[in-house]
Write an enzyme that holds these catalytic residues in place. Structure first.
Site, PDB file in Angstrom:
ATOM      1  N   HIS A   1      -3.024   2.034   8.822  1.00  0.00           N
ATOM      2  CA  HIS A   1      -4.180   1.287   8.324  1.00  0.00           C
ATOM      3  C   HIS A   1      -4.301   0.019   9.167  1.00  0.00           C
ATOM      4  O   HIS A   1      -3.308  -0.669   9.394  1.00  0.00           O
ATOM      5  CB  HIS A   1      -4.004   0.923   6.849  1.00  0.00           C
ATOM      6  CG  HIS A   1      -4.938  -0.160   6.402  1.00  0.00           C
ATOM      7  ND1 HIS A   1      -6.305  -0.027   6.494  1.00  0.00           N
ATOM      8  CD2 HIS A   1      -4.720  -1.402   5.921  1.00  0.00           C
ATOM      9  CE1 HIS A   1      -6.869  -1.135   6.071  1.00  0.00           C
ATOM     10  NE2 HIS A   1      -5.935  -1.993   5.720  1.00  0.00           N
TER      11      HIS A   1
ATOM     12  N   HIS B   1     -13.705  -3.393   5.277  1.00  0.00           N
ATOM     13  CA  HIS B   1     -12.263  -3.664   5.242  1.00  0.00           C
ATOM     14  C   HIS B   1     -11.520  -3.173   6.490  1.00  0.00           C
ATOM     15  O   HIS B   1     -10.856  -3.967   7.155  1.00  0.00           O
ATOM     16  CB  HIS B   1     -11.657  -3.062   3.959  1.00  0.00           C
ATOM     17  CG  HIS B   1     -10.180  -3.284   3.826  1.00  0.00           C
ATOM     18  ND1 HIS B   1      -9.513  -3.154   2.638  1.00  0.00           N
ATOM     19  CD2 HIS B   1      -9.224  -3.613   4.729  1.00  0.00           C
ATOM     20  CE1 HIS B   1      -8.227  -3.410   2.813  1.00  0.00           C
ATOM     21  NE2 HIS B   1      -8.027  -3.691   4.079  1.00  0.00           N
TER      22      HIS B   1
ATOM     23  N   GLU C   1       0.829  -1.212   0.000  1.00  0.00           N
ATOM     24  CA  GLU C   1       0.000   0.000   0.000  1.00  0.00           C
ATOM     25  C   GLU C   1       0.860   1.258   0.000  1.00  0.00           C
ATOM     26  O   GLU C   1       0.347   2.355   0.236  1.00  0.00           O
ATOM     27  CB  GLU C   1      -0.902   0.017   1.250  1.00  0.00           C
ATOM     28  CG  GLU C   1      -1.813  -1.184   1.410  1.00  0.00           C
ATOM     29  CD  GLU C   1      -3.184  -0.968   0.784  1.00  0.00           C
ATOM     30  OE1 GLU C   1      -3.386   0.080   0.150  1.00  0.00           O
ATOM     31  OE2 GLU C   1      -4.027  -1.859   0.925  1.00  0.00           O
TER      32      GLU C   1
ATOM     33  N   HIS D   1      -7.452  -3.109  10.947  1.00  0.00           N
ATOM     34  CA  HIS D   1      -8.744  -3.785  10.770  1.00  0.00           C
ATOM     35  C   HIS D   1      -9.502  -3.885  12.102  1.00  0.00           C
ATOM     36  O   HIS D   1      -9.614  -4.978  12.664  1.00  0.00           O
ATOM     37  CB  HIS D   1      -8.513  -5.200  10.205  1.00  0.00           C
ATOM     38  CG  HIS D   1      -7.793  -5.251   8.893  1.00  0.00           C
ATOM     39  ND1 HIS D   1      -7.154  -6.390   8.428  1.00  0.00           N
ATOM     40  CD2 HIS D   1      -7.615  -4.309   7.933  1.00  0.00           C
ATOM     41  CE1 HIS D   1      -6.616  -6.140   7.230  1.00  0.00           C
ATOM     42  NE2 HIS D   1      -6.875  -4.891   6.924  1.00  0.00           N
TER      43      HIS D   1
HETATM   44  O1  2HA Z   1      -1.251  -4.570   3.985  1.00  0.00           O
HETATM   45  O2  2HA Z   1      -4.261  -4.700   5.374  1.00  0.00           O
HETATM   46  O3  2HA Z   1      -5.296  -3.828   3.119  1.00  0.00           O
HETATM   47  C1  2HA Z   1      -2.229  -5.367   4.492  1.00  0.00           C
HETATM   48  C2  2HA Z   1      -3.561  -4.760   4.401  1.00  0.00           C
HETATM   49  C3  2HA Z   1      -3.993  -4.224   3.100  1.00  0.00           C
HETATM   50 ZN    ZN Z   2      -6.282  -3.947   5.135  1.00  0.00          ZN
END
Ligand code: 2HA
Ligand code: ZN
Length: 269
Positions: free
Chosen positions: A142, A214, A119, A144
């Site tokens: 980023h 996501h 990313e 989850h």
């Molecule tokens: O790099 O979570 O969405 C791992 C991720 C990509």
């Molecule tokens: Zn991700």
């Protein structure tokens, strides 16, 4: 082999904070396998000696031209690397990169030739915009977060500021510490240009963006600031879900109570 962190206490402290946050992401259950990314602009911590360090990788293309990143340095999580490993060994699961003068390519300078996150183009595009705006923000994260992702599976929550209002109303701290609320990026393929564009757009208005079905993408003054904002939003999401699990719709704080908070804390919205 000597680490770039040796004899550079400011850089060591910064990377230590990145590792600490990586540990929190894992402990929270937000970073399964190689899930999530962290990219931090560390240019201010780079001294002349570090600037003259040779590349330890070939020149790699970013995939776009990012004019404000010329000569900037970033710590980036490695592609395929695990947050739980990065927490213990940040320089084996991430690397320091230097953006070259063409603003379209980079080299790795330390400690190991760990290929940065897949990313990277979208993280760097955000940093490019932050620098362009003269912002002091240095970190992008980023991850989850379970409850926030669960809530993103409900279309009714995906309207502008619908979730922001629900989350702010769960506990007074949320509006105080995440005063811009939560932006929304509709589902798009992970790593796609479409997702990167939607994220850039939402970050003009918000510090944290929910990627439908996501995860979240946050910017912060530093990595801890980015984490804290995700954490307070996630706390509100948990309270909402706990109330629902007990069989009732949570009342949420009233409009009046929210207004009072905004006034007392001098909040922008
Ligand atoms: O790099 O979570 O969405 C791992 C991720 C990509
Ligand atoms: Zn991700």
């Amino acid at each position: 082999m000597k680490s770039i962190l040796e004899g550079r206490p400011a850089l060591e402290k910064e990377v230590g904070q990145i590792a600490e946050v990586a540990g929190y992401l894992w402990q929270n259950g937000w970073a399964e396998r190689n899930g999530g990314n962290i990219t931090v602009n560390i240019t201010e911590l780079i001294d002349d000696e570090t600037r003259s360090l040779p590349a330890i990788s070939e020149v790699k293309a970013i995939g776009e031209i990012l004019p404000h990143l010329k000569g900037k340095y970033f710590y980036c999580k490695g592609t395929g690397k695990r947050m739980r490993d990065l927490a213990r060994r940040p320089m084996e699961n991430g690397s320091v990169i230097r953006i070259l003068d063409d603003c379209a390519s980079y080299v790795i300078i330390a400690d190991n030739p760990v290929q940065p996150t897949s990313e990277l183009p979208s993280h760097l595009a955000v940093h490019n915009r932050l620098i362009e705006k003269g912002s002091n923000y240095k970190a992008t994260v980023h991850t989850h977060p379970i409850e926030l992702i669960a809530m993103s599976h409900n279309k009714a929550f995906m309207g502008k500021d619908v979730l922001t209002k629900i989350l702010w109303s769960m506990i007074p701290e949320t509006i105080a510490f995440c005063p811009l609320g939560l932006g929304i990026a509709p589902y798009a393929l992970p790593g796609s240009v479409e997702l990167a564009k939607a994220t850039l757009k939402e970050l003009e208005e918000y510090d944290v963006v929910l990627w439908e079905k996501h995860g979240v993408f946050a910017k912060g003054l530093d990595v801890m600031d980015a984490f804290d904002q995700i954490d307070v939003l996630s706390k509100s999401a948990k309270i909402y879900l706990d109330a629902k699990c007990m069989g009732f719709e949570p009342d949420g704080m009233t409009e009046e109570q929210m207004k009072e908070l905004s006034e007392v804390f001098h909040l922008p919205k």
